[in-house]
Design a protein around this motif. Structure first.
Motif, short mmCIF file in Angstrom:
data_model
loop_
_atom_site.label_atom_id
_atom_site.label_comp_id
_atom_site.label_asym_id
_atom_site.label_seq_id
_atom_site.Cartn_x
_atom_site.Cartn_y
_atom_site.Cartn_z
N ALA A 102 0.22 7.70 -2.66
CA ALA A 102 -1.01 8.00 -1.62
C ALA A 102 -1.27 9.50 -1.48
CB ALA A 102 -0.82 7.14 -0.46
N LYS A 103 0.07 10.09 -1.41
CA LYS A 103 -0.22 11.71 -0.86
C LYS A 103 -0.70 12.30 -2.53
CE LYS A 103 4.07 11.59 1.82
NZ LYS A 103 5.69 11.96 1.86
N GLU A 104 -0.19 11.72 -3.50
CA GLU A 104 -0.79 12.60 -4.79
C GLU A 104 -2.48 12.19 -4.86
OE1 GLU A 104 -0.37 12.04 -9.47
OE2 GLU A 104 1.03 11.26 -8.14
N LEU A 105 -2.66 11.11 -4.40
CA LEU A 105 -4.23 10.88 -4.57
C LEU A 105 -4.84 11.51 -3.66
CD1 LEU A 105 -3.99 7.05 -5.02
CD2 LEU A 105 -5.13 8.48 -6.43
N GLU A 106 -4.50 11.66 -2.32
CA GLU A 106 -5.23 12.29 -1.15
C GLU A 106 -5.42 13.94 -1.70
OE1 GLU A 106 -4.81 12.75 3.46
OE2 GLU A 106 -2.99 13.59 2.53
N ALA A 107 -4.31 14.56 -2.34
CA ALA A 107 -4.46 15.88 -2.90
C ALA A 107 -5.44 16.14 -3.60
CB ALA A 107 -3.43 16.46 -3.45
N MET A 108 -5.55 14.91 -4.99
CA MET A 108 -6.58 14.79 -5.96
C MET A 108 -7.96 14.91 -5.17
SD MET A 108 -4.95 12.10 -8.64
CE MET A 108 -6.58 11.84 -9.23
N HIS A 109 -8.24 14.17 -4.28
CA HIS A 109 -9.53 14.01 -3.66
C HIS A 109 -9.68 15.07 -2.95
CE1 HIS A 109 -8.76 9.68 -4.97
NE2 HIS A 109 -10.00 9.49 -4.30
N GLU A 110 -8.90 15.77 -2.21
CA GLU A 110 -9.11 17.00 -1.49
C GLU A 110 -9.60 17.96 -2.37
OE1 GLU A 110 -5.93 17.90 1.00
OE2 GLU A 110 -6.36 16.45 2.29
N ASP A 111 -9.00 18.11 -3.62
CA ASP A 111 -9.51 19.09 -4.73
C ASP A 111 -10.87 19.14 -5.27
OD1 ASP A 111 -6.95 20.42 -4.44
OD2 ASP A 111 -5.88 19.66 -6.01
N ALA A 112 -11.27 17.76 -5.18
CA ALA A 112 -12.58 17.35 -5.74
C ALA A 112 -13.74 17.48 -4.50
CB ALA A 112 -12.55 15.93 -6.50
N GLY A 113 -13.13 17.61 -3.38
CA GLY A 113 -14.23 17.75 -2.54
C GLY A 113 -14.60 16.19 -1.70
N CYS A 114 -13.86 15.32 -2.02
CA CYS A 114 -13.83 13.82 -1.62
C CYS A 114 -12.87 13.56 -0.61
CB CYS A 114 -13.86 12.87 -2.80
SG CYS A 114 -15.29 13.19 -3.99
N ILE A 115 -12.81 12.18 0.12
CA ILE A 115 -11.73 11.85 1.01
C ILE A 115 -11.19 10.43 0.37
CG2 ILE A 115 -11.41 11.02 3.34
CD1 ILE A 115 -14.16 12.68 4.12
N TYR A 116 -9.81 10.50 0.48
CA TYR A 116 -9.22 9.22 -0.01
C TYR A 116 -8.64 8.43 1.12
CZ TYR A 116 -5.64 6.20 -1.82
OH TYR A 116 -4.52 5.16 -2.17
N ILE A 117 -8.71 7.26 1.30
CA ILE A 117 -8.24 6.58 2.45
C ILE A 117 -7.28 5.52 2.09
CG2 ILE A 117 -8.74 5.02 4.44
CD1 ILE A 117 -9.56 7.90 4.97
N ALA A 118 -6.19 5.36 2.28
CA ALA A 118 -5.23 4.17 2.28
C ALA A 118 -5.70 2.87 2.95
CB ALA A 118 -3.86 4.56 2.29
N SER A 119 -5.79 2.01 2.51
CA SER A 119 -6.37 0.90 3.10
C SER A 119 -5.83 -0.59 2.46
CB SER A 119 -7.79 0.85 3.52
OG SER A 119 -8.19 -0.22 4.09
N PRO A 120 -4.52 -0.58 2.51
CA PRO A 120 -3.98 -2.15 1.75
C PRO A 120 -3.99 -3.18 2.78
CG PRO A 120 -2.10 -0.42 2.86
CD PRO A 120 -3.40 0.30 2.82
N VAL A 121 -4.17 -4.21 2.22
CA VAL A 121 -4.50 -5.50 2.91
C VAL A 121 -3.30 -6.37 2.75
CG1 VAL A 121 -6.09 -7.74 2.89
CG2 VAL A 121 -7.01 -5.40 2.11
N LEU A 122 -3.15 -7.02 3.95
CA LEU A 122 -2.14 -7.89 4.24
C LEU A 122 -2.75 -9.27 4.29
CD1 LEU A 122 0.90 -8.60 4.54
CD2 LEU A 122 0.72 -8.49 7.12
N GLY A 123 -2.58 -10.03 3.04
CA GLY A 123 -3.15 -11.42 3.25
C GLY A 123 -3.77 -11.87 1.86
N ILE A 124 -3.78 -13.21 1.54
CA ILE A 124 -4.20 -13.52 0.34
C ILE A 124 -5.80 -13.52 0.30
CG2 ILE A 124 -2.28 -15.02 -0.31
CD1 ILE A 124 -3.46 -17.47 0.73
N PRO A 125 -6.26 -13.68 -1.08
CA PRO A 125 -7.74 -13.77 -1.07
C PRO A 125 -8.23 -14.79 -0.11
CG PRO A 125 -6.74 -13.36 -3.31
CD PRO A 125 -5.80 -13.60 -2.30
N LYS A 126 -7.72 -16.10 -0.10
CA LYS A 126 -8.20 -16.89 0.97
C LYS A 126 -8.34 -16.47 2.41
CE LYS A 126 -7.14 -21.63 2.26
NZ LYS A 126 -6.14 -23.08 1.96
N ALA A 127 -7.29 -15.79 2.67
CA ALA A 127 -7.42 -15.19 3.99
C ALA A 127 -8.61 -14.22 4.26
CB ALA A 127 -5.99 -14.55 4.31
#
Length: 293
Positions: A102-127
């Motif tokens: 996630a830290k690596e991805l944030e840095a990649m996005h900042e370098d490209a002028g974009c924003i990275y948000i970590a947003s993992p999901v707790l729950g199965i597809p049915k939920a």
């Protein structure tokens, strides 16, 4: 919710498809892309626009959701996204990945002028489809405010973990780790009971009671507060019990794997004169092994 937001979603596995369905049900315009095109067909019938490449999916998007299998896939997809996304685009990753990724991805996005948000999901597809999932998000707080209404289309609860990008992934690892240990524990108990001639239904009922029981909450709080001098059951008693558990399991021909893990920490605690501490003080052994002491 801004209905004029341009939203794309990449990755239509079970979780990605469920999230896409909820975004569409909320009346949002959505562009989807998946390398296996037949997975886009149900969503196209719901009104999604199907892109033929990542480039066409993201080039005009304000917000890009991704739902891919692992760190390597996410890094690869992110490079493609950043090659074509417009400046200021927000990338919302729903994948369970390493905090350092996630830290690596944030840095990649900042370098490209974009924003990275970590947003993992707790729950199965049915939920997700029942809007009963929990979502943890961390990163740029201005961006998170923009995406929370989207996360709420499929989440019963959205937990903002703050500005440190890795925190949502740390928390997701904690939750998934607790789940795998519970699976191991439940499995060992069922096998032990069955091999000992006890109806597994008794174990099922007891476990459902135990995990909502105040006694479990006592240990959740005790370990959190490191309150090991107020003793419910001391380390010597814990040592006796863990050996009893091991022998009972082995007598039944069942490998007591979790007990063996616990035993190593109890042994270390006793070697460090912790015999009069509560047995939950094995937590301090874990802290010491991890360099926190």
């Amino acid at each position: 919710m801004q209905s004029n937001q341009k939203i794309a979603l990449i990755g239509l596995g079970k979780m990605g498809s469920a999230i896409a369905e909820k975004l569409l049900e909320a009346g949002l315009a959505l562009v989807v892309f998946n390398r296996t095109q037949n997975k886009t067909e149900p969503l196209q019938k719901m009104g999604a626009q199907v892109a033929d490449s990542i480039q066409s999916a993201v080039s005009d998007a304000d917000i890009v959701f991704t739902s891919v299998i692992d760190d390597e896939a996410l890094l690869s997809v992110s490079k493609e996204i950043l090659a074509h996304a417009k400046k200021g685009a927000i990338h919302v990753s729903t994948s369970t990945i390493l905090p350092n990724t996630a830290k690596e991805l944030e840095a990649m996005h900042e370098d490209a002028g974009c924003i990275y948000i970590a947003s993992p999901v707790l729950g199965i597809p049915k939920a997700v489809r029942a809007k009963k999932a929990t979502t943890f998000c961390s990163g740029n707080q201005t961006a998170i405010k923009k995406i929370i209404p989207l996360l709420e289309t499929y989440s019963a609860m959205v937990e903002n973990m703050g500005g440190s990008i890795s925190h949502a992934n740390v928390f997701k690892v904690c939750m998934n780790y607790s789940l795998i240990t519970a699976i191991e524990l439940i499995s060992e108990l069922y096998v032990f009971a069955e091999k000992s001639g006890v109806d597994k239904a008794y174990i099922q009922g007891a476990l459902k009671y135990m995990y909502s029981h105040p006694a479990v909450h006592v240990y959740i709080d005790k370990i959190y507060q490191r309150d090991f001098d107020q003793v419910n059951f001391d380390m010597k008693g814990g040592n006796k019990d863990v050996h009893l558990f091991q022998k009972a399991f082995l007598d039944a021909g069942v490998s007591p794997d979790l007990a063996s893990v616990f035993e190593s920490k109890v042994t270390e605690a006793l070697a460090n004169q912790m015999e009069n501490k509560d047995w939950s003080a094995v937590s301090d052994v874990i802290r010491r092994r991890s360099g926190l002491e």
